[in-house]
Write a protein that holds these residues in place. Sequence first.
Motif, PDB file in Angstrom:
ATOM      1  N   LEU A 195      -8.342   5.183   8.324  1.00 35.37           N
ATOM      2  CA  LEU A 195      -7.487   6.025   9.161  1.00 35.37           C
ATOM      3  C   LEU A 195      -6.352   6.637   8.346  1.00 35.37           C
ATOM      4  CD1 LEU A 195      -6.242   5.270  12.721  1.00 35.37           C
ATOM      5  CD2 LEU A 195      -4.567   5.808  10.961  1.00 35.37           C
ATOM      6  N   ILE A 196      -5.719   5.841   7.507  1.00 31.54           N
ATOM      7  CA  ILE A 196      -4.616   6.365   6.696  1.00 31.54           C
ATOM      8  C   ILE A 196      -5.108   7.468   5.778  1.00 31.54           C
ATOM      9  CG2 ILE A 196      -2.971   5.771   4.876  1.00 31.54           C
ATOM     10  CD1 ILE A 196      -2.805   2.975   6.154  1.00 31.54           C
ATOM     11  N   ASN A 255       0.830  -1.209   0.000  1.00 30.07           N
ATOM     12  CA  ASN A 255       0.000   0.000   0.000  1.00 30.07           C
ATOM     13  C   ASN A 255       0.866   1.261   0.000  1.00 30.07           C
ATOM     14  OD1 ASN A 255      -2.097  -1.826   0.267  1.00 30.07           O
ATOM     15  ND2 ASN A 255      -2.194  -1.626   2.482  1.00 30.07           N
ATOM     16  N   LEU A 256       1.934   1.252   0.791  1.00 28.20           N
ATOM     17  CA  LEU A 256       2.813   2.412   0.851  1.00 28.20           C
ATOM     18  C   LEU A 256       3.497   2.644  -0.492  1.00 28.20           C
ATOM     19  CD1 LEU A 256       4.014   4.522   2.897  1.00 28.20           C
ATOM     20  CD2 LEU A 256       5.980   3.010   3.027  1.00 28.20           C
ATOM     21  N   THR A 257       3.902   1.575  -1.149  1.00 26.68           N
ATOM     22  CA  THR A 257       4.567   1.705  -2.445  1.00 26.68           C
ATOM     23  C   THR A 257       3.678   2.403  -3.457  1.00 26.68           C
ATOM     24  OG1 THR A 257       5.894  -0.280  -2.047  1.00 26.68           O
ATOM     25  CG2 THR A 257       5.599   0.395  -4.332  1.00 26.68           C
ATOM     26  N   MET A 300       1.883   4.701  11.648  1.00 21.68           N
ATOM     27  CA  MET A 300       3.214   5.012  11.130  1.00 21.68           C
ATOM     28  C   MET A 300       3.177   5.170   9.610  1.00 21.68           C
ATOM     29  SD  MET A 300       5.337   5.250  13.690  1.00 21.68           S
ATOM     30  CE  MET A 300       6.986   4.940  13.093  1.00 21.68           C
ATOM     31  N   ILE A 301       2.284   4.429   8.947  1.00 17.88           N
ATOM     32  CA  ILE A 301       2.141   4.596   7.501  1.00 17.88           C
ATOM     33  C   ILE A 301       1.668   6.011   7.196  1.00 17.88           C
ATOM     34  CG2 ILE A 301       0.970   3.731   5.442  1.00 17.88           C
ATOM     35  CD1 ILE A 301       0.633   1.070   6.830  1.00 17.88           C
ATOM     36  N   ALA A 302       0.662   6.452   7.940  1.00 18.67           N
ATOM     37  CA  ALA A 302       0.142   7.799   7.718  1.00 18.67           C
ATOM     38  C   ALA A 302       1.201   8.859   8.029  1.00 18.67           C
ATOM     39  CB  ALA A 302      -1.101   8.020   8.588  1.00 18.67           C
ATOM     40  N   VAL A 303       1.965   8.650   9.097  1.00 21.79           N
ATOM     41  CA  VAL A 303       2.996   9.616   9.459  1.00 21.79           C
ATOM     42  C   VAL A 303       4.081   9.672   8.389  1.00 21.79           C
ATOM     43  CG1 VAL A 303       4.835  10.097  11.128  1.00 21.79           C
ATOM     44  CG2 VAL A 303       2.565   9.443  11.929  1.00 21.79           C
ATOM     45  N   CYS A 304       4.468   8.505   7.866  1.00 19.71           N
ATOM     46  CA  CYS A 304       5.487   8.478   6.800  1.00 19.71           C
ATOM     47  C   CYS A 304       4.998   9.241   5.579  1.00 19.71           C
ATOM     48  CB  CYS A 304       5.803   7.040   6.417  1.00 19.71           C
ATOM     49  SG  CYS A 304       6.776   6.148   7.636  1.00 19.71           S
ATOM     50  N   ALA A 326     -10.930   8.878  -1.466  1.00 20.79           N
ATOM     51  CA  ALA A 326     -11.466   7.588  -1.919  1.00 20.79           C
ATOM     52  C   ALA A 326     -11.156   6.493  -0.904  1.00 20.79           C
ATOM     53  CB  ALA A 326     -10.896   7.236  -3.293  1.00 20.79           C
ATOM     54  N   LEU A 327      -9.958   6.556  -0.290  1.00 19.80           N
ATOM     55  CA  LEU A 327      -9.615   5.573   0.742  1.00 19.80           C
ATOM     56  C   LEU A 327     -10.530   5.695   1.951  1.00 19.80           C
ATOM     57  CD1 LEU A 327      -5.700   5.662   0.791  1.00 19.80           C
ATOM     58  CD2 LEU A 327      -7.168   3.923  -0.214  1.00 19.80           C
ATOM     59  N   ALA A 328     -11.020   6.899   2.216  1.00 22.94           N
ATOM     60  CA  ALA A 328     -11.897   7.099   3.376  1.00 22.94           C
ATOM     61  C   ALA A 328     -13.216   6.354   3.240  1.00 22.94           C
ATOM     62  CB  ALA A 328     -12.158   8.585   3.586  1.00 22.94           C
ATOM     63  N   THR A 329     -13.563   5.917   2.026  1.00 16.34           N
ATOM     64  CA  THR A 329     -14.787   5.140   1.833  1.00 16.34           C
ATOM     65  C   THR A 329     -14.603   3.662   2.148  1.00 16.34           C
ATOM     66  OG1 THR A 329     -14.308   4.690  -0.501  1.00 16.34           O
ATOM     67  CG2 THR A 329     -15.454   6.747   0.013  1.00 16.34           C
ATOM     68  N   ALA A 330     -13.377   3.253   2.483  1.00 18.91           N
ATOM     69  CA  ALA A 330     -13.096   1.838   2.727  1.00 18.91           C
ATOM     70  C   ALA A 330     -13.846   1.338   3.954  1.00 18.91           C
ATOM     71  CB  ALA A 330     -11.596   1.631   2.912  1.00 18.91           C
TER      72      ALA A 330
END
Length: 797
Positions: free
Chosen positions: A724-725, A267-269, A654-658, A713-717
Amino acid sequence: MDTCPTMPRGLSRLLTATGRGAVHCRRAVLSLAAAVTLLCALAGYDVAARLVSGGYVPESAPSAQALKAMEDFGGGAPGFVLLARAEGGVDAPGARRAGERLVSRLLADSRVSGVDSYWTGAVRPGRPAPPVTDASPVTDASALTRALRTPDGHTAVALVRLRGGAGEVRAAVDRLLPEVTGAQGPLEVGVTGQAAALRDLESQSERDLRTAELLAAPAVLLLLLWAFGSLWAALLPLAVGAVAVAGALAVLRALTELTDVSVFALNLTTAVGLAMAVDYSLFLVARYREERAGGVPHDDALRRMMITGGRTVVVSAAVVGAALTGLLLFPLYFLRSLAWAGLAVVALAAAASLLLVPAALACLGERRAGTDWFARRRLRGAPEDGRWYRLATTAMRRPLAVTIGVVLILAALALPFRHAVFGLSDERVLPATAPVATTARALRTELPSVAASSLDVVLPRWQADSPRRLAELDDYARRLSALPGAAGVRTVTGLYASGRPLLSCPARPGDPAMAKATCADLAGRHRAAAGTWVAVSGPAAAYGPESTRLARAARAVSAPAGARLAGPAAELADIKTALAQRLPYAAGLVTLCTLALLALFTRSLFLPVKALLMNLLSLTATAGGMVWIFQEGHLRFLTGDFTVTGTTDPLTPMIAVCLAFGLSMDYEVLLLSRIGEAHARTRDTVRATAAGLQAAAPLFTASAGVVVAVLLALATADITVIKLIGVTVALSLLLDALLIRPLLVPAVMALAGPVNWWLPQGIRRRPPKSVTRPRTPVEPNAVEPIAEPNAPVGGRR
């Protein structure tokens, strides 16, 4: 050759040579990029199947060592729990035969270390319990076995324990669950538990991400078209992103041969690859068009684009990479996976943009490369008439008031973080209607003692094989059962609650049959070659504050031997310890690297410190908003419904912070570059800051718009983690675009004045003479012409 004193002369030469080679061999570069992308895609096509969940607990942590020891006992937290219902009752002959067949099928799998079921008791491969006959119900079963059935007799459970690494456990779950769930004769079997929840989390995450991509695609294409001004130019970031993501997936695929890699690295990639591709392509294309607007010929504009815009790309990639390097210091492969994925995709995005953008612009030719359909709508008149210029000037008229006001707003947003309660994610991050979540709720309602959290204490290589040692173990179990939050304790010497024995073992001749069966059961379960096992039943919430306090108190109780604790609360405590121990080193490394890179880039000591402080304010405000929304459950009417757990996962954000830190530093480098260039021309901090913001803001707001479209769009998950991310990073970008860049940065720059550009006398360099060039009227879409490539970014007002 033009040079830039704010970077090594060798880098300037390298960028010039790279641009010249990409332009000269443009068709070969584009063809080679397509071929490399295809090969990398083929190399990494199966990477998703090789990524694993987990990696949250250090392998050297006491809880991880205790968990390995628990395999010898066939105990510990189950990998998954089967909840079986029968209309005629689970004691009916047909239901018992179905239950025994279910256990036999589970024990046949090599990854099952033990099964604890109502029908068979605790059994392990090679040591099965004798089956119960049809004629005799379980009347002499132990108290532990009876606790696995509801009082009405219609529901029973089987606790299935698994062994092996994360990948092996996932493969076992994939094999077993289709065969042991659903209709099993007269039994209807549902499943819950950590391994089952992780399996559903991965599959649901994939579906949510695909849905988000479909929802975001039209908005992203429209925003790219607006940002780049033409269809051909809008395809550039997609091409750069494809190269970067495909290459990073190939890197991750290679890493899976060496170590476990977290599924979240994928996901991060994708997210970072798209964001960096848009940023770097936009920086370069904007530079090229500004050079053309200043009257520079097509070929010279491409060369100067590489020197000025290329410098920004290189420094941005280095700063973002330095931030990600700090994650490598943590002994958790979850965080290390994020670091490797981020480093790979950032480096590849920078390299791809520096090669593909000049080659593509050269192929498009002078006319199509400079086409901007929306030029007249971007800026009318002189730069001083731009809205960003006016906003910055307004903020700098009262810099102290603006600074205090913005800092107070950000501090207020950060306040909820004081109430953060950390806990790892469980099945509640899934949609409330997910089968694993509904089964978990049923288990907590019908069999709360089974659903309660557990704390497993292992006394390594210590056996209660003498009266003295039995007395020591009895005293230790009594003290554990008296701890706040402990619902009960069981071990070789019996059952305990509230500091008193409920059942003392070994059983005496006159004891009831159930007491004898229970003592025999305890002796079989809690003794092994690994030592002695003491099981502590805890509060209902495995990661709640009460469970955390219980684990801390249990570790403080003196034990007959060196005790090791396993279980959710112990794991959480070890994660917190690992993060707390390594965080200062990681933060120090990131701070030093970022300060050094920005100091070389800006030729200033104050500007790098200011940049870090701005990012720190943004991230703390974002963290407070994250706690307020997801831990406390506010704004669900905007973010979509989710289960409020009352805790915040210390690792998933941590994903969101990165993402937030990388994007913020990316925009900061762009803004500092433009401000520094304007200051080199004007020697006026106020005018330079306003002109720099006017030049940079359209670029980073366009980039932020593309990223926010994906995040919304991710917020609809349906998965809370993905939601959260998306919401957290979107909040960070909004704070950055609405408060920090347009208001706080100009105000602080105005307050600092000449301090912005201060350098010690010993390391200050004399700026070289500028090279003049013809000046022509700027096009409507252009902002103030950029500085000469050999003009200094630093200097003093």
